[in-house]
Design a protein around this motif. Sequence first.
Motif: not given
Length: 126
Positions: A100-126
Motif C-alpha cells: 500500500a502507499a499513501g499519506r497516512p495520518q496514522n501509519i497503522y490505519h489501513a483506511t489512510d492509504y490511497t493505493y493498494w495492491g491485490q495481495g499475495t498469499q503467504v502460508t507458513v506451516s510446521s
Amino acid sequence: QVQLVESGGGSVQTGGSLRLSCAASGYTNDMIFMVWFRQAPEKEREGVAFLVTRGPNRGDTYYASSVKGRFTISRDYDKNMLYLQMNNLKSEDTAMYYCAAGRPQNIYHATDYTYWGQGTQVTVSS
C-alpha cells in the motif's frame, strides 16, 4: 492512477524465508509512505512494515513489534519496487500480504492509504 502489484508469496515451512515484491506503475507525491499490511482470516488488516519514500526522513523504516528483527522493508527507487524480506517465518505470519502507499495520518490505519495492491498469499506451516 498508480497500480501496485505484489508477487513472491507462497508456502514455506516454519523458520523459512520469503521475499515479497511490489511493482508500482508510477509514483505520486502523496505516496510518502510505502508499506506492507497483512490480513489473516477473520482478523483485521495489520500494518507490519513501513518506509518513508521522500522528504527529510526518506528511508526511515518502522515495523510492527510482531515482525521486528525478522522482516525488512526496502525500496529500489530506480525500478520503482518495494520489497519485504521475511526471515524466520512463523505460523502466525500466515496471511494475505498487501502493498500500500499513501499519506497516512496514522501509519497503522489501513483506511489512510490511497493505493493498494491485490495481495499475495503467504502460508507458513510446521
